[in-house]
Structure formats: structure tokens, C-alpha cells
Design an enzyme around this catalytic site. Structure first.
Site, PDB file in Angstrom:
ATOM      1  N   ARG A   8     -34.454 -33.230  30.744  1.00  0.00           N
ATOM      2  CA  ARG A   8     -33.276 -34.058  30.527  1.00  0.00           C
ATOM      3  C   ARG A   8     -33.328 -34.614  29.112  1.00  0.00           C
ATOM      4  NH1 ARG A   8     -34.092 -39.709  31.074  1.00  0.00           N
ATOM      5  NH2 ARG A   8     -36.170 -40.297  31.819  1.00  0.00           N
ATOM      6  N   HIS A 189     -33.227 -35.100  21.421  1.00  0.00           N
ATOM      7  CA  HIS A 189     -33.766 -33.838  20.907  1.00  0.00           C
ATOM      8  C   HIS A 189     -35.296 -33.857  20.832  1.00  0.00           C
ATOM      9  CE1 HIS A 189     -29.581 -33.465  19.970  1.00  0.00           C
ATOM     10  NE2 HIS A 189     -29.641 -34.335  18.966  1.00  0.00           N
ATOM     11  N   ARG A 190     -35.907 -34.633  21.708  1.00  0.00           N
ATOM     12  CA  ARG A 190     -37.365 -34.761  21.775  1.00  0.00           C
ATOM     13  C   ARG A 190     -37.961 -35.416  20.525  1.00  0.00           C
ATOM     14  NH1 ARG A 190     -35.923 -34.000  26.180  1.00  0.00           N
ATOM     15  NH2 ARG A 190     -36.959 -32.809  27.811  1.00  0.00           N
ATOM     16  N   LEU A 191     -37.133 -36.107  19.747  1.00  0.00           N
ATOM     17  CA  LEU A 191     -37.637 -36.845  18.590  1.00  0.00           C
ATOM     18  C   LEU A 191     -37.965 -38.265  19.045  1.00  0.00           C
ATOM     19  CD1 LEU A 191     -35.202 -35.551  15.823  1.00  0.00           C
ATOM     20  CD2 LEU A 191     -37.522 -34.767  16.365  1.00  0.00           C
TER      21      LEU A 191
END
Length: 211
Positions: A8, A189-191
Site C-alpha cells: 500500500r 513512493h517508499r521514500l
């Protein structure tokens, strides 16, 4: 279903250096209060990781029962597996998984036993049923059936029905004196945002870590 496809997006606000308090205990208390205010289930639940004499890690979930500048406190049976591990190696790790807020906190530190006065004060504050259960269960030992445990509990409940429950000598708490505390906030964005507080000569330094 392919579990590799389960993911997610993390969409809550990020975490910036200017958002952080200088002291990690103050920052933790802020996040803990926000977790409580958000109505999270078991906001004080934390994973305690220990290592046995063979180097095998173990994890279990316990409840945080106190926190101050000295550290994070939890209670247990002093004959339990976790207590045996701590006796061998008192370096432990704590993890708070606050998923609904897209947050995690990771703590590393050293475990120290609480004083008998601290143990007694907390034990006497517990519900009587919990006091009895602490005596009835020899934590981590093998039992033949649940009925054995229930029978012991009922026996002790009847014994202490009209009197106080004594503080058992095999029950007590630990204070984890933190050496590092990491705050993790999920990002798009997984940042993700990660900040690590490290104790250096009794002062806290703060570094941003790559996600």
C-alpha cells in the site's frame, strides 16, 4: 493470492528535522500520546527482542508500563525465557509498530532490573486477578494442559479471596536504558523518513537515515 503483490502507499505527512524535539524521550511521548488520541488498539504494546546463549534471537510482545528519562519499563516473570536471556546478555531491542499512523519506533539499549520497591508499587496497583495470575503461571515452563493452569489459578483465587496477594519473589520489572531511538514515518513512493537519536557522552545526536 501472491503475497509479493501485497503493498500500500504511505500517504500521511512526512517527518522533517524541524519537527523533532531535541530529546528522544520527549519525541516518543509526543508520538505515544498521538497514538492514544487516535484510538489505536494497544498503543503501549512493544516487541522485546532478546538473544539466548547460542546467539538465537527471540521476540515477544509486552506492554510498556512506564517511561521517563531513565528508560522504558516492562514487567515479567523473572524466571521466564526473556529474563534468562537478559541475565546472559542484557542488550535488548524494543519495537513499537504504530501501523495506523504509518509510524514505527525502534529502541536499542541495556536492561536493568527494577528495585524491589518499584516492583511492589506496581504489583499492588494491578487488578487482583492479574496478581493471582502472575503467581499461578510459571512463565515459559511446559505444562501438560490448560486445565492445569486454570486449576492453579482457581486454587490461588480461593486462597487469597479475603486477603492481600503477596508480591512473588520471582516477579519483577526491567528498565531499558536507551542507547539509540529511531523514529520512522512512512512516505510516498517508499521514500520514508527515518531519524536516529544516538547517545554520545550523555548527549543525544540526531541523524537522518536513508529509507
Amino acid at each position: 493470492m501472491d503475497i509479493a503483490d501485497i503493498r500500500r502507499e504511505y500517504s500521511r505527512d512526512g517527518l522533517r528535522r524541524n519537527d523533532l524535539k531535541d530529546d528522544p524521550i520527549d519525541q516518543f511521548n509526543l508520538w505515544l500520546q498521538q497514538a492514544i488520541d487516535a484510538g489505536m488498539t494497544d498503543p503501549t504494546a512493544m516487541t522485546v527482542a532478546t538473544v539466548d546463549e547460542r546467539g538465537q534471537p527471540f521476540q515477544r510482545i509486552v506492554l510498556l508500563k512506564n517511561l521517563d528519562q531513565q528508560g522504558f519499563v516492562f514487567y515479567t516473570n523473572l524466571g521466564s525465557r526473556k529474563a534468562q536471556h537478559i541475565a546472559h546478555n542484557n542488550r535488548v531491542s524494543l519495537h513499537f509498530p504504530w501501523h495506523p499512523l504509518e509510524r514505527q519506533v525502534h529502541v536499542t539499549g541495556v536492561a536493568e532490573k527494577l528495585s524491589s520497591v518499584e516492583n511492589m508499587k506496581y504489583f499492588l496497583s494491578r487488578p487482583k486477578e492479574s496478581q493471582i495470575a502472575a503467581i499461578a503461571s510459571k512463565q515459559s515452563s511446559r505444562i501438560s494442559a490448560r486445565g492445569v493452569l486454570e486449576a492453579k489459578y482457581l486454587e490461588l483465587k480461593q486462597k487469597f479471596e479475603k486477603g492481600d496477594v503477596p508480591v512473588p519473589s520471582f516477579w519483577g520489572g526491567y528498565r531499558i536504558k536507551p542507547e539509540s531511538i529511531e523514529f520512522w514515518q512512512g512516505g510516498e513512493h517508499r521514500l520514508h523518513d527515518r531519524f536516529l537519536y544516538s547517545s554520545i557522552e550523555n548527549q543525544w545526536g540526531i541523524e537522518r537515515l536513508a529509507p
